[in-house]
Enzyme design. Sequence first.
Site, PDB file in Angstrom:
ATOM      1  N   ARG A  56      59.542  92.057  -8.449  1.00 34.39           N
ATOM      2  CA  ARG A  56      58.543  91.857  -9.315  1.00 34.39           C
ATOM      3  C   ARG A  56      57.412  90.992  -8.156  1.00 34.39           C
ATOM      4  O   ARG A  56      57.666  90.448  -7.302  1.00 34.39           O
ATOM      5  CB  ARG A  56      58.584  90.654 -10.309  1.00 34.39           C
ATOM      6  CG  ARG A  56      59.698  91.196 -11.315  1.00 34.39           C
ATOM      7  CD  ARG A  56      60.031  90.086 -12.518  1.00 34.39           C
ATOM      8  NE  ARG A  56      61.005  90.614 -13.441  1.00 34.39           N
ATOM      9  CZ  ARG A  56      60.586  91.356 -14.647  1.00 34.39           C
ATOM     10  NH1 ARG A  56      59.276  91.362 -14.725  1.00 34.39           N
ATOM     11  NH2 ARG A  56      61.434  91.535 -15.349  1.00 34.39           N
ATOM     12  N   THR A 110      63.948 101.975 -25.715  1.00 31.02           N
ATOM     13  CA  THR A 110      62.677 101.783 -25.259  1.00 31.02           C
ATOM     14  C   THR A 110      61.398 102.254 -25.904  1.00 31.02           C
ATOM     15  O   THR A 110      61.324 103.694 -26.113  1.00 31.02           O
ATOM     16  CB  THR A 110      62.253 102.000 -23.534  1.00 31.02           C
ATOM     17  OG1 THR A 110      63.303 101.709 -22.847  1.00 31.02           O
ATOM     18  CG2 THR A 110      61.037 101.481 -23.112  1.00 31.02           C
ATOM     19  N   ARG A 122      72.247  93.412 -29.116  1.00 33.31           N
ATOM     20  CA  ARG A 122      72.306  93.445 -27.931  1.00 33.31           C
ATOM     21  C   ARG A 122      71.528  91.825 -27.578  1.00 33.31           C
ATOM     22  O   ARG A 122      70.698  91.467 -28.127  1.00 33.31           O
ATOM     23  CB  ARG A 122      71.227  94.422 -27.375  1.00 33.31           C
ATOM     24  CG  ARG A 122      70.521  94.328 -25.946  1.00 33.31           C
ATOM     25  CD  ARG A 122      69.471  95.404 -25.578  1.00 33.31           C
ATOM     26  NE  ARG A 122      69.001  95.275 -24.421  1.00 33.31           N
ATOM     27  CZ  ARG A 122      67.746  94.705 -24.183  1.00 33.31           C
ATOM     28  NH1 ARG A 122      67.030  94.574 -25.339  1.00 33.31           N
ATOM     29  NH2 ARG A 122      67.163  94.599 -22.817  1.00 33.31           N
TER      30      ARG A 122
END
Length: 482
Positions: free
Chosen positions: A74, A280, A33
């Site tokens: 954010r 995750t 990835r």
Amino acid sequence: MLRRTKILATLGPATDKPGVLEGLFKAGIDVVRMNFSHGSAQDHIDRANLIRELGKKTGRRVGILADLQGPKIRIARFKDTKVFLEEGQDFALDINFDPLLGDNTQVGITYEPLALEVVPGSRLLLDDGRIVLDVVNVVDMRVNCTVVVGGALSNNKGINLLGGGLSAAALTEKDKEDIKTVALMNCDYVAISFPRCAEDLNEARRLLQAEGCYAGIVSKVERAEAIVPEVMDEIILASDAVMVARGDLGVEIGDANLPAVQKQLIKRARELNRVAITATQMMESMIENPIPTRAEVFDVANAVYDGTDAIMLSAETASGNYPIKAVEAMVRICLEAEKQAVVRESDHRISDQFQRVDEAIAMSAMYLANHTKIKGIVSLTESGSTPLWMSRISSGIPIFAFSSQEKTLGKVTLYRGVFPVHHELDGNNDHAEVNRSVVAKLRKWYKAADGDKYIITKGDLTGVEGGTNALKVIVIGQGLTP
């Protein structure tokens, strides 16, 4: 014993160290990835080139997945890098506040619509839920909050709205530029962050194809809106694979709801003939430690029991201290989990009527393999559809995807129980000769021995997509006829 569950490893500074990538290949990674939230375009191109060089050197086809950053919802930065918030205190998020001068009473934000999308009583979760704020009111684009769960808060941490509902588009301008890099890299898969609906994925596919790239689309299920049943099905069907991205998803729906949603997503993806990836914090402790916790061992094993095609490592390999050990630990857990009967039994589509001959052949091959002493299945494939259909049925029998198409070999790297084998047919329609060439590769690469039984599926005409119409059982060492 060939491991069926695929392992996806994220590349980063830790894998750039001498010998680490080679160690990951040896340990058994199936797909890498590339995280486009970090690094330059050239960094990703260089890593992709190195992966392909190692593939040629080792004879192992490792897939490449580009993970686009997606929308950045954010906070901005603090003048002292970090603050500590006390439970019960006031704290504000303000689009008009200086993005570099945050303090323990207020901070800037990067997402302008936030003030328009929350109301008094909305619950905001910062830094993956470590900080919890309740909205008191909104005044002139300033979101005034009360701290419900306090703690340390540092620069640029993410913001989630409990229950979902933020409208940020899945594809940002940065993502659209990155898609051009993805096309140059000729990636096998592209992951889309925070899709809200099927159209987000369709748009990504159109942009890729406009650049001449036909990579598979991975939808990262991260929003509460994406798990509404009808939306979930639309997203799955618009994708080639779905990723259970448990970080942001867990923040939006609550951690307690994650296990059931994970099982549902994996089950539904398999039912709809799509690939499932579980991601995750699977081996999070191995960022710092050389062995996993018992809880992590159970987490990985349970994902295998659920039928996931692939499990993903993030910081464990990208920046952790023990990237190779993390992969080796995953391999051990998967191999043990795959010995259990629940992983090998299936009633997938047992009562369905098939509309396509190639799909019927795929299902027939799996039924025959699961009820006969078969060593493995060879699928001569152009598009990869036949091995994909086969891999939706739980089994302990390996499926070998023989293809001359690089894009097909790349895609099957994510399919559970499917192993890519480069095989040039040169337009040869002599079925006996094709069988002999298949057997030669099985002997060379997979130690096939006299007396072993294999199933071969293929079409009358080589090089034709969707043309699989034949199934044959062969015995290694015995005369091979058309």
